[in-house]
Scaffold this motif. Structure first.
Motif, PDB file in Angstrom:
ATOM      1  N   LYS A  23      22.783  74.189  59.987  1.00 45.94           N
ATOM      2  CA  LYS A  23      22.792  73.399  61.207  1.00 45.94           C
ATOM      3  C   LYS A  23      22.056  72.568  61.338  1.00 45.94           C
ATOM      4  O   LYS A  23      22.445  71.452  61.970  1.00 45.94           O
ATOM      5  N   THR A  24      20.670  72.714  61.279  1.00 44.59           N
ATOM      6  CA  THR A  24      19.759  71.691  61.418  1.00 44.59           C
ATOM      7  C   THR A  24      19.898  70.526  60.337  1.00 44.59           C
ATOM      8  O   THR A  24      19.877  69.232  60.979  1.00 44.59           O
ATOM      9  N   LEU A  25      20.304  70.752  59.181  1.00 43.64           N
ATOM     10  CA  LEU A  25      20.615  69.786  58.243  1.00 43.64           C
ATOM     11  C   LEU A  25      21.954  68.944  58.771  1.00 43.64           C
ATOM     12  O   LEU A  25      21.922  67.946  58.512  1.00 43.64           O
ATOM     13  N   GLN A  26      22.801  69.571  59.313  1.00 41.97           N
ATOM     14  CA  GLN A  26      24.135  68.996  59.354  1.00 41.97           C
ATOM     15  C   GLN A  26      23.944  67.866  60.778  1.00 41.97           C
ATOM     16  O   GLN A  26      24.812  66.901  60.686  1.00 41.97           O
ATOM     17  N   LYS A  27      22.903  68.214  61.577  1.00 43.94           N
ATOM     18  CA  LYS A  27      22.722  67.409  62.582  1.00 43.94           C
ATOM     19  C   LYS A  27      21.723  66.136  62.356  1.00 43.94           C
ATOM     20  O   LYS A  27      21.642  65.354  63.414  1.00 43.94           O
ATOM     21  N   GLU A  28      21.007  66.319  61.329  1.00 40.03           N
ATOM     22  CA  GLU A  28      20.387  65.161  60.732  1.00 40.03           C
ATOM     23  C   GLU A  28      21.158  63.826  60.392  1.00 40.03           C
ATOM     24  O   GLU A  28      22.225  63.759  59.812  1.00 40.03           O
ATOM     25  N   LYS A  29      20.929  62.743  61.100  1.00 40.96           N
ATOM     26  CA  LYS A  29      21.449  61.577  60.976  1.00 40.96           C
ATOM     27  C   LYS A  29      21.152  60.615  59.789  1.00 40.96           C
ATOM     28  O   LYS A  29      20.276  60.778  59.428  1.00 40.96           O
ATOM     29  N   GLY A  30      22.199  60.057  59.170  1.00 45.98           N
ATOM     30  CA  GLY A  30      21.982  59.096  58.080  1.00 45.98           C
ATOM     31  C   GLY A  30      21.967  59.791  56.746  1.00 45.98           C
ATOM     32  O   GLY A  30      21.460  59.126  55.925  1.00 45.98           O
ATOM     33  N   LEU A  31      22.482  60.639  56.450  1.00 49.43           N
ATOM     34  CA  LEU A  31      22.294  61.370  55.061  1.00 49.43           C
ATOM     35  C   LEU A  31      23.339  61.064  54.274  1.00 49.43           C
ATOM     36  O   LEU A  31      24.526  61.158  54.782  1.00 49.43           O
ATOM     37  N   LEU A  80      21.442  65.876  49.307  1.00 44.51           N
ATOM     38  CA  LEU A  80      21.435  65.018  50.281  1.00 44.51           C
ATOM     39  C   LEU A  80      20.218  63.863  50.458  1.00 44.51           C
ATOM     40  O   LEU A  80      19.188  64.648  50.262  1.00 44.51           O
ATOM     41  N   PHE A  81      20.234  62.768  51.003  1.00 42.65           N
ATOM     42  CA  PHE A  81      19.278  61.978  51.160  1.00 42.65           C
ATOM     43  C   PHE A  81      19.441  60.975  52.044  1.00 42.65           C
ATOM     44  O   PHE A  81      20.650  60.588  52.475  1.00 42.65           O
ATOM     45  N   ASN A  82      18.332  60.341  52.676  1.00 39.68           N
ATOM     46  CA  ASN A  82      18.472  59.252  53.468  1.00 39.68           C
ATOM     47  C   ASN A  82      17.932  57.958  53.135  1.00 39.68           C
ATOM     48  O   ASN A  82      17.274  58.064  52.179  1.00 39.68           O
ATOM     49  N   SER A  83      18.163  56.874  54.000  1.00 41.57           N
ATOM     50  CA  SER A  83      17.706  55.510  53.358  1.00 41.57           C
ATOM     51  C   SER A  83      16.018  55.548  53.570  1.00 41.57           C
ATOM     52  O   SER A  83      15.429  54.749  52.721  1.00 41.57           O
ATOM     53  N   ASN A  84      15.456  56.263  54.317  1.00 42.01           N
ATOM     54  CA  ASN A  84      14.033  56.280  54.306  1.00 42.01           C
ATOM     55  C   ASN A  84      13.296  57.019  53.111  1.00 42.01           C
ATOM     56  O   ASN A  84      12.208  56.937  52.659  1.00 42.01           O
TER      57      ASN A  84
END
Length: 226
Positions: A23-31, A80-84
């Motif tokens: 759930k925590t990972l699902q809520k993380e934006k921008g992935l 999963l990964f984000n732009s940062n």
């Protein structure tokens, strides 16, 4: 299994076989996401469209695409990964996937791995390294390999390849100039193409129209701060 790495600059890289319960990972934006079915099958709903994925199927998604797991009758891995952590637009010269793997449209890039490709991707994802730069290199290798496989599997001809190259350049230009340039003609001039030619290329690649990309920059590009 859940492996996560967070940088001081809010970069995130994660590998999990139970994303549907994270759930925590699902809520993380921008992935950005890769979903890879390892055994059996799973059924997912992406932007309200159900899709059955079987063993060795791989799809790539942006954070803008709504993902829901409907049933799991096997095993899968989500990367999963984000732009940062790794900006695919800023590093397009390395991975050449902007506008291709992660285009944010309803036309998903989906391909099935053969045995050799499965081993190659598995070797990349099996790592005990906690070094940020090493993880970034491994992620880059994964993206490059998936891009190559998808190009081959989807029969990207020289003509289509040229089209995707123009699409990549267009996305990168919009990413850089969307605050000041609002017309397709502006970008067509920079690419030495006519607006009609650009529209035809985007249509052939089954992507959103060039004008829509400009009008919805947050949906199709990422701020340069990322």
């Amino acid at each position: 299994m859940l492996q996560q790495y967070h940088t001081k600059l809010k970069g995130t890289l994660a590998l999990t076989d139970s994303y549907q319960t994270e759930k925590t990972l699902q809520k993380e934006k921008g992935l950005y996401k890769f979903i890879w079915v390892r055994k059996g099958s799973i059924t997912v709903e992406i932007d309200h469209q159900e899709m059955l994925m079987s063993q060795d199927d791989v799809i790539s998604l942006t954070h803008l695409q709504h993902l829901e797991f409907k049933s799991i009758d096997g095993e899968y891995t989500t990367l999963l990964f984000n732009s940062n952590f790794y900006c695919i637009y800023g590093n397009d010269h390395e991975v050449s996937c902007s506008g291709f793997l992660f285009n944010g449209s309803s036309h998903l890039v989906r391909f099935t791995l053969n045995e050799q490709e499965r081993r190659q991707l598995n070797d990349i994802t099996v790592s005990d390294s906690l070094q940020e730069e090493m993880l970034r290199i491994l992620l880059k290798r994964f993206i490059i390999q998936c891009t190559r496989i998808a190009r081959h599997r989807l029969d990207i001809t020289r003509e289509k390849e040229s089209g995707f190259e123009i699409v990549r350049q267009y996305y990168n230009l919009v990413d850089e100039y969307y605050k000041t340039k609002k017309q397709v003609q502006d970008y067509a001039d920079m690419l030495h193409k006519s607006p009609k030619t650009l529209s035809n290329i985007f249509s052939t690649c089954k992507l959103p129209s060039p004008l829509r990309v400009i009008h919805e920059p947050v949906s199709y590009t990422h701020l340069r701060a990322h």
